[in-house]
Design an enzyme around this catalytic site. Structure first.
Site, short mmCIF file in Angstrom:
data_model
loop_
_atom_site.label_atom_id
_atom_site.label_comp_id
_atom_site.label_asym_id
_atom_site.label_seq_id
_atom_site.Cartn_x
_atom_site.Cartn_y
_atom_site.Cartn_z
N SER A 172 41.97 32.82 69.74
CA SER A 172 43.19 32.17 70.21
C SER A 172 43.46 32.37 71.70
CB SER A 172 44.38 32.64 69.39
OG SER A 172 44.51 34.05 69.50
N LYS A 227 51.14 26.32 62.31
CA LYS A 227 50.61 25.80 63.57
C LYS A 227 50.41 24.29 63.45
CE LYS A 227 49.10 30.23 65.26
NZ LYS A 227 48.36 31.37 64.75
N HIS A 266 43.88 28.60 63.93
CA HIS A 266 43.89 27.68 65.07
C HIS A 266 42.84 26.58 64.93
CE1 HIS A 266 46.74 29.45 67.96
NE2 HIS A 266 46.34 30.63 67.52
C1 LIG Z 1 48.85 32.65 64.11
C2 LIG Z 1 47.78 33.39 63.42
C3 LIG Z 1 48.06 34.17 62.29
C4 LIG Z 1 49.46 34.37 61.79
O1 LIG Z 1 49.90 33.25 61.09
P1 LIG Z 1 51.39 33.25 60.49
O2 LIG Z 1 51.35 32.24 59.41
O3 LIG Z 1 52.29 32.89 61.61
O4 LIG Z 1 51.64 34.63 59.98
C5 LIG Z 1 47.01 34.79 61.65
N1 LIG Z 1 45.74 34.67 62.11
C6 LIG Z 1 45.44 33.95 63.20
C7 LIG Z 1 44.03 33.85 63.65
C8 LIG Z 1 46.45 33.30 63.89
O5 LIG Z 1 46.15 32.59 64.98
#
Ligand SMILES: *Cc1c(COP(=O)(O)O)cnc(C)c1O
Length: 395
Positions: free
Chosen positions: A184, A243, A212
């Site tokens: 990310s 996301k 992502h």
């Molecule tokens: C954003 C993210 C998470 C967390 O996701 P949530 O649903 O907001 O808890 C976990 N792993 C990765 C790789 C992320 O980018």
């Protein structure tokens, strides 16, 4: 003052003194390509995970409202007592089919999906081999688990192989490789072909957190496994609904039925935490429908990303190469990263500088994120602002 409060006051001061105290900007509009904050009006937002622009999409909002109408506001139970509705089963099936997996289990977040995965399926007899850039939720999930732990340099297949060899020599029963599908901070994609090849060679399973990637990359936006052509070679994937897939909240684990079956029986963050809101479940089904049927949407995120990446390169910025809508603009210098973000806000573009400890020292950057919701005019405005800022700051 109680000792405890003296301690926390000193800690807060220490964070402030080191310049790492985070303040939150307050937004006064729904999430979108253009937003207002309490300080600035009408800024172009280039730091949301709103990849498909669905956070405030009319069809998605309608599906959420329909979800309330048909299923109510809440479900007031964990799944195994009385928190499993047909709607939840439908979303699980929808995700399984979309992602090419056998079965899916929903969580309140991807953080919980990762928190409830490792200790449930692995024990002290097993080994976990983890990419050094993996998300904090993977690190925390692994911490809860008693398996032997290995960490390899980001996307470094030689180091991964050495870990697999060592785990094999030490007699690990199950060997599990875990990696983010998309890293990310860099917007780079895991080398899943090589990961799967090594997994086959050493009898290991492959776990990918594609928070992502799903809804963002691959010909049909299925994620990193589609992008790399290894859909049927992945054992387990975790992901978020917060996301690209609508941006509300919620998460899931999807993969081989044998694994999902065990998670439903034993995963603590599933068993002891409330079921997903019907609002989110209903809207999420619609999100996947849209991705499967709206080819224009699928095309737009790719076109916008290519356009913005090309533009930044023409201006002469040092960006991390790739195809993902996360586009990091490297300043290396921490102060410069902060100044660039500040300057961009003055010019009507909301971006954030990232520096240590979020990224390694000397690797400071402004991380931009493209959305399908950005218009060509907005991207042009942002590019022009980046061009001016570069000249003004001498980057
Ligand atoms: C954003 C993210 C998470 C967390 O996701 P949530 O649903 O907001 O808890 C976990 N792993 C990765 C790789 C992320 O980018």
């Amino acid at each position: 003052m109680k000792t405890a409060y003296k301690h926390w006051a000193a800690l807060a001061q220490e964070i402030k003194d080191s310049g790492l105290w985070k303040t939150e900007r307050i937004i006064t509009t729904p999430q979108g390509a253009q937003i207002d904050t309490t300080a600035t009006k009408g800024v172009i937002n280039m730091c949301a995970n709103n990849y498909l622009g669905l956070s405030n999409n009319e069809d998605i909002k309608k599906a959420a409202i329909e979800g309330i109408g048909r299923w109510g506001y809440g479900y007031s139970s964990v799944r195994f007592i009385c928190g499993t509705s047909q709607l939840h089963k439908d979303l699980e099936e929808k995700l399984s089919n979309f992602l090419g997996m056998e079965d899916t289990i929903l969580y309140s977040s991807c953080y919980d999906a990762n928190g409830g995965l490792f200790e449930t399926i692995l024990t002290a007899e097993d080994a976990i081999i983890s990419d050094e850039l993996n998300h904090a939720s993977i690190i925390d999930g692994v911490r809860l688990c008693k398996a032997m732990r290995y960490r390899y340099k980001n996307n470094n297949m030689e180091e991964l192989e050495n870990c697999l060899k060592d785990a094999t020599e030490k007699g690990a029963r199950i060997k599990a490789i875990v990696t983010d599908g998309v890293f990310s901070m860099d917007g780079t994609i895991a080398d899943l072909v090589s990961v799967c090849d090594l997994a086959d060679k050493y009898d290991a399973i492959v776990i990918v957190d594609d928070s992502h990637g799903v809804g963002v990359i691959g010909d049909n936006l299925k994620g990193a496994h589609e992008h790399c052509g290894v859909i049927e070679r992945i054992d387990v994937m975790t992901g978020t609904l917060g996301k690209a897939l609508g941006g509300s909240s919620g998460g899931y684990t999807t993969g081989k039925k044998a694994i999902i079956d065990i998670l439903r029986q034993r995963s603590r963050t599933y068993l002891f935490s409330n079921t997903l809101s019907p609002i989110i479940a209903s809207a999420s089904i619609k999100v996947i429908d849209m991705i499967e049927n709206d080819k224009e949407l699928v095309g737009r995120i790719k076109e916008n990303t290519a356009y913005f990446r090309k533009g930044l390169k023409e201006i002469g910025y040092d960006i991390i190469e790739g195809t993902h809508p996360i586009v990091p603009i490297m300043t290396y210098d921490e102060i410069k990263a902060g100044q660039l973000a500040e300057k961009m806000l003055e010019k009507g573009v909301y971006v954030i500088g990232f520096f240590f400890p979020v990224v390694p020292r000397g690797k400071a950057r402004v991380r931009t994120q493209v959305s399908a919701a950005h218009t060509r005019e907005q991207l042009d405005h942002a590019l022009n602002a980046f061009k001016e800022a570069k000249a003004e700051l001498g980057i």
